[in-house]
Design an enzyme around this catalytic site. Structure first.
Site, PDB file in Angstrom:
ATOM      1  N   LEU A  93       0.844  -1.189   0.000  1.00 30.61           N
ATOM      2  CA  LEU A  93       0.000   0.000   0.000  1.00 30.61           C
ATOM      3  C   LEU A  93       0.884   1.245   0.000  1.00 30.61           C
ATOM      4  O   LEU A  93       1.615   1.503   0.948  1.00 30.61           O
ATOM      5  CB  LEU A  93      -0.921  -0.010   1.225  1.00 30.61           C
ATOM      6  CG  LEU A  93      -2.107   0.963   1.204  1.00 30.61           C
ATOM      7  CD1 LEU A  93      -3.219   0.449   2.121  1.00 30.61           C
ATOM      8  CD2 LEU A  93      -1.719   2.363   1.627  1.00 30.61           C
ATOM      9  N   HIS A 100       6.990   2.221  11.027  1.00 34.47           N
ATOM     10  CA  HIS A 100       7.551   3.436  10.435  1.00 34.47           C
ATOM     11  C   HIS A 100       6.540   4.566  10.608  1.00 34.47           C
ATOM     12  O   HIS A 100       5.325   4.341  10.572  1.00 34.47           O
ATOM     13  CB  HIS A 100       7.804   3.154   8.945  1.00 34.47           C
ATOM     14  CG  HIS A 100       8.571   4.197   8.221  1.00 34.47           C
ATOM     15  ND1 HIS A 100       8.036   5.428   7.899  1.00 34.47           N
ATOM     16  CD2 HIS A 100       9.834   4.196   7.722  1.00 34.47           C
ATOM     17  CE1 HIS A 100       8.926   6.135   7.231  1.00 34.47           C
ATOM     18  NE2 HIS A 100      10.035   5.416   7.123  1.00 34.47           N
TER      19      HIS A 100
END
Length: 336
Positions: A126, A230
């Site tokens: 994604l 992240h």
């Protein structure tokens, strides 16, 4: 402006997807910025669509978000992962040491190599172009994957997992890799990630530590990022949790990013979606729906106002056209 549509990737999308991959900042194994590795990935997914499988056998179904002929994002569904070489993760387990003599009981975390998700389905890849952010497209990309799974139940293994990129600092340094992986793979993170993208993951099983690792032996910087996504992956992580995925202590062997999983029937978008007959007309002020039609190469998804009345869903002509539908056709839809 035409309706944004999610559709299967095509070979001619290569240049635009490569540009997106280079914007990602690295660390996305399934969206490599290396041209040769990416071309192989796209060829694999196009072949997956063309093969017309009847069971999950390792196929990859990449989708792209297109508007006005421009590719703005990607997402993918993996039918069954690790069938060739296994799919390895660490699981964070608890171990207990006790001494009656000292009257001490000490709990410690342990990283256990596992193949628990070998053969499972996966959602991933994604990524949304920075220029398209802020319009709900990230949610669009994510949820379309679940409508694809609902449309292709026999082709996707259950349960389904998702790996998130692990945390790195503003200079790109990944504490977990620097403290552990680098010592065993003898290469920089980017080289290991590219090898994984280009040639598969057999080398991971070959070179990674074969024994459990006590977390207490790792530097604090590495301990602090276990299961931490992240910064750019945090919205995707939160969306997965809202869909019914759960983090159960599994992390990536390279960057310690979290792995989450869910049974297909527990995924919110799958559970709440329904098959309707399309009627074309004015839906008025009806709520926005996420809609999908087609199978494999003909799969399309879009969002727009849609009025549900029993088994009929009334949509505007522009949205029916975007989905390739005419009155009376079937469409799968779920409220936005």
């Amino acid at each position: 402006m035409t309706t944004p549509v999610m559709r299967p990737v095509r070979r001619e999308d290569f240049d635009q997807i490569l540009a997106l991959a280079k914007q990602s900042g690295g660390g996305m194994t399934n969206l490599p910025g290396d041209p040769d590795a990416l071309r192989a990935r796209i060829e694999n997914t196009v072949s997956s669509y063309e093969s017309d499988p009847d069971a999950p056998s390792g196929e990859v179904y990449m989708l792209v978000l297109e508007q006005e002929g421009k590719v703005l994002g990607t997402a993918a569904i993996f039918s069954a992962i690790g069938l060739d070489h296994g799919f390895v993760n660490y699981r964070i387990n608890k171990t207990v040491h006790a001494s009656k003599q000292l009257k001490k009981r000490i709990e410690r975390r342990l990283l256990m190599p596992t193949h628990d998700f070998t053969g499972c389905g996966e959602v991933g890849s994604l990524f949304l172009s920075p220029e398209a952010r802020g319009g709900g497209f990230g949610k669009f990309l994510a949820r379309v994957r679940y409508l694809f799974i609902a449309q292709h139940r026999k082709l996707i293994a259950d349960p389904v997992c998702a790996e998130l990129r692990g945390w790195r600092d503003k200079n790109g340094v990944q504490p977990f890799w620097e403290s552990l992986g680098k010592l065993f793979f003898d290469m920089e993170f980017e080289d290991a990630d590219l090898t994984n993208s280009a040639t598969g993951n057999q080398f991971i099983s070959d070179l990674m530590p074969r024994h459990p690792i006590y977390v207490a032996l790792l530097p604090k910087a590495a301990r602090d990022v276990l299961g931490k996504p992240h910064d750019d992956a945090l919205p995707a992580f939160n969306m997965l949790l809202r869909e019914g995925f759960a983090f159960r202590g599994y992390i990536d062997v390279f960057d310690a990013g979290p792995l989450v999983d869910a049974h297909i029937d527990d995924i919110k978008t799958v559970k709440e979606s329904k098959i309707y007959n399309i009627a074309i007309g004015d839906p008025g002020d009806a709520p926005v729906h996420l809609m999908a039609s087609g199978y494999l190469q003909s799969f399309r998804a879009a969002r727009g106002a849609a009025k549900a009345d029993g088994d009929t869903l009334t949509v505007a002509k522009e949205h029916a056209d975007a989905l390739g539908l005419t009155a009376g056709d079937d469409v799968r839809a779920v409220k936005w």
